[in-house]
Design a protein around this motif. Structure first.
Motif, short mmCIF file in Angstrom:
data_model
loop_
_atom_site.label_atom_id
_atom_site.label_comp_id
_atom_site.label_asym_id
_atom_site.label_seq_id
_atom_site.Cartn_x
_atom_site.Cartn_y
_atom_site.Cartn_z
N VAL A 170 34.74 -8.86 27.82
CA VAL A 170 35.15 -9.32 26.49
C VAL A 170 35.04 -10.85 26.41
CG1 VAL A 170 37.13 -9.57 24.93
CG2 VAL A 170 36.64 -7.36 26.00
N GLU A 171 35.53 -11.53 27.43
CA GLU A 171 35.44 -12.99 27.44
C GLU A 171 33.99 -13.44 27.37
OE1 GLU A 171 37.32 -16.77 29.95
OE2 GLU A 171 36.94 -14.87 30.97
N ASN A 172 33.14 -12.78 28.16
CA ASN A 172 31.72 -13.14 28.16
C ASN A 172 31.08 -12.86 26.80
OD1 ASN A 172 29.25 -13.89 29.74
ND2 ASN A 172 28.65 -11.84 29.09
N SER A 173 31.43 -11.74 26.19
CA SER A 173 30.87 -11.37 24.89
C SER A 173 31.27 -12.37 23.81
CB SER A 173 31.33 -9.96 24.50
OG SER A 173 30.93 -9.63 23.19
N LEU A 174 32.53 -12.79 23.84
CA LEU A 174 32.99 -13.75 22.85
C LEU A 174 32.28 -15.08 23.00
CD1 LEU A 174 36.79 -12.87 22.84
CD2 LEU A 174 35.26 -12.78 20.86
N TRP A 175 32.09 -15.53 24.24
CA TRP A 175 31.39 -16.80 24.44
C TRP A 175 29.96 -16.71 23.97
CZ3 TRP A 175 32.99 -21.28 24.27
CH2 TRP A 175 34.19 -21.69 24.85
N SER A 176 29.32 -15.55 24.13
CA SER A 176 27.95 -15.40 23.66
C SER A 176 27.89 -15.47 22.14
CB SER A 176 27.36 -14.08 24.16
OG SER A 176 28.02 -12.98 23.57
#
Length: 503
Positions: free
Chosen positions: A170-176
């Motif tokens: 989720v954290e990675n997806s939001l940063w993308s």
């Protein structure tokens, strides 16, 4: 019915004064009309000159305010307060973007806990060596004590850790979403037991860039009926991280409230509740499927920015005073940007000072934010430097700078609420600030001491005599900050008018 005769008292004197003569001849009438036309042309030219002069005065009469301070000092939150006060509609129109930031903050807090659990697992499998980077999770707190023994994790906690591992995605997806060209690195250390290599906090290059990028993503789904036109949120977006956060809410609460986890965080000197963007005490509310951030949530949300962020608004003046354009500049929290050109009394020509140079000229005021609550923490950029000491050194370099001798300085001793909580929890201020001596470990005594210290630095190092303006603030508290900022605006305007010889 008797006829009504109009009394001469009912006739407007002005009408009588401008009325043409009763026995005016055609020649006299033509001459009078030509004279009135010429007078009107002169009057119109005067009006145009007055308007042009006023427009030129308005262009010059811009109030420029610079927000300075180290990373996480509260500059961006202060800027958001200015936006909330002066542009509330625009502020609230961005809530869809800030909803994602709150989600990112929640995922980041959980990831920090999972990283701490990985350290505990590592210690359980092999004893720590004297050089093991225990505090590499988050280099905020510096401790003079030896590395602690970490508590043993129960099988239930390890299962909980595995169930919460999707939040790393989720954290990675939001940063993308915020930065599609860069994305974010995957934090695999929490899934495995490999040693943790803590990367620096991710950031965006400017507030406008990430908001526009996120808005483009949102606009691509506006054709669906599930989009809330008022909030700009697509409640049925299959990529909405809020679904995973909602389904993980109970596990996140269980993890945060677990006594072993609290003991682990205490052993590592990680106080998540003191960090910007802390929402773990509001899990049920912020992970609701149709959660919309409140104004206070937007103020609390943390998104590190690099570069200059500018906010413009028009401050309507009372009485006959001309309304003034305001420019508020937030210098993003990179230490090189904040300190690059302040080490001498001359502007350097290196890349760091380039960010400062355009804003030094004609700056009316600097609001300097010094977070007092960080007295027991070190800089993320340099773990050998105490954060409070760094703020004091930066304040000294600003007040002594010759380029800023005519600039009004306003000091915000920020995060006073966190300072109060720390002192009440038993953390001794004198342990970290040796010069504090045996004074009481109370909020009033500490703030009085720090006000005096900053005041003396201003008095001893300023090239000219200055009035010392200081406020104890908690800029995430919109109510108290509103009153402070109103006082600050009044102070800046009075100084600007005095410099213009208007008052």
């Amino acid at each position: 019915m008797p006829s009504l005769r109009r009394s001469t008292e009912d006739v407007d004197p002005l009408t009588l004064a401008i009325a043409p003569p009763a026995n005016e001849s055609p020649v006299e009438r033509a001459a009078r009309l030509a004279s009135e036309k010429a007078a009107k042309e002169v009057s119109d030219r005067i009006d145009e000159e007055i308007l042009a002069a006023q427009r030129n005065a308005d262009k010059k009469d811009v109030v420029r305010v610079l927000l300075l301070g180290q990373s996480e000092s509260g500059k961006s939150t202060t800027l958001k307060n200015f936006q909330l006060i002066n542009s509330p509609k625009a502020f609230r129109a961005e809530k869809a973007s800030w909803r994602a930031v709150v989600q990112l903050n929640v995922a980041r807090s959980i990831r920090i806990i999972l990283d701490a659990m990985s350290l505990a697992q590592q210690q359980q499998s092999s004893p720590l060596s004297p050089t093991s980077p225990v505090l590499s999770i988050d280099s905020r707190s510096s401790s003079p004590t030896p590395e602690p023994d970490l508590p043993m994790l129960t099988p239930e906690l390890l299962k909980l850790k595995m169930r919460l591992s999707p939040l790393l995605q989720v954290e990675n997806s939001l940063w993308s979403r915020f930065s599609p060209e860069d994305g974010a690195q995957m934090h695999l250390a929490s899934i495995t037991n490999t040693p943790i290599t803590r990367t620096k906090e991710a950031y965006v290059h400017s507030a406008l860039a990430w908001k526009s990028a996120f808005s483009r993503l949102m606009s691509s789904s506006t054709s669906r009926s599930s989009v809330d036109s008022e909030q700009g949120i697509d409640w049925d977006d299959p990529k909405d991280p809020g679904v995973i956060l909602h389904n993980s809410a109970d596990d996140m609460k269980t993890l945060w409230q677990d006594t072993t986890i609290r003991a682990l965080l205490d052993a590592l000197r990680l106080r998540l509740e003191d960090m910007p963007g802390f929402f773990l005490d509001d899990i049920d509310r912020v992970t609701a499927l149709k959660y919309v951030p409140s104004d206070e949530d937007v103020l609390k949300a943390r998104l590190k920015t690099i570069g200059i962020t500018e906010h413009r608004f028009v401050l309507k003046a009372a009485g006959n005073l001309v309304s003034r354009d305001w420019r508020i500049y937030d210098v993003g929290g990179a230490r090189s940007l904040v300190r690059g050109s302040m080490n001498t009394n001359q502007l350097d020509t290196d890349s760091h000072s380039a960010a400062w140079a355009p804003y030094f000229e004609n700056i009316d005021a600097i609001i300097f934010l010094a977070p007092l609550s960080c007295f027991d923490q070190t800089l993320a950029e340099d773990p050998m430097v105490n954060r409070l000491e760094d703020s004091i050194l930066l304040w000294r370099s600003i007040v002594s700078n010759q380029l800023l001798k005519q600039t009004q300085l306003i000091l915000f001793l920020n995060k006073s609420d966190i300072l109060d909580a720390k002192l009440k929890s038993g953390i001794q201020f004198s342990k970290w600030v040796i010069s504090y001596g045996d004074r009481p470990n109370s909020f009033d005594a500490v703030t009085k001491y720090m006000k005096k210290k900053f005041s003396m630095i201003c008095k001893q190092n300023s090239p000219v005599e200055r009035v010392f303006h200081c406020h104890c603030t908690s800029v995430t508290d919109s109510r108290t900050t509103f009153q402070i900022l109103e006082n600050v605006k009044d102070t800046i305007i009075r100084k600007s008018l005095a410099d213009s010889h208007i008052i």
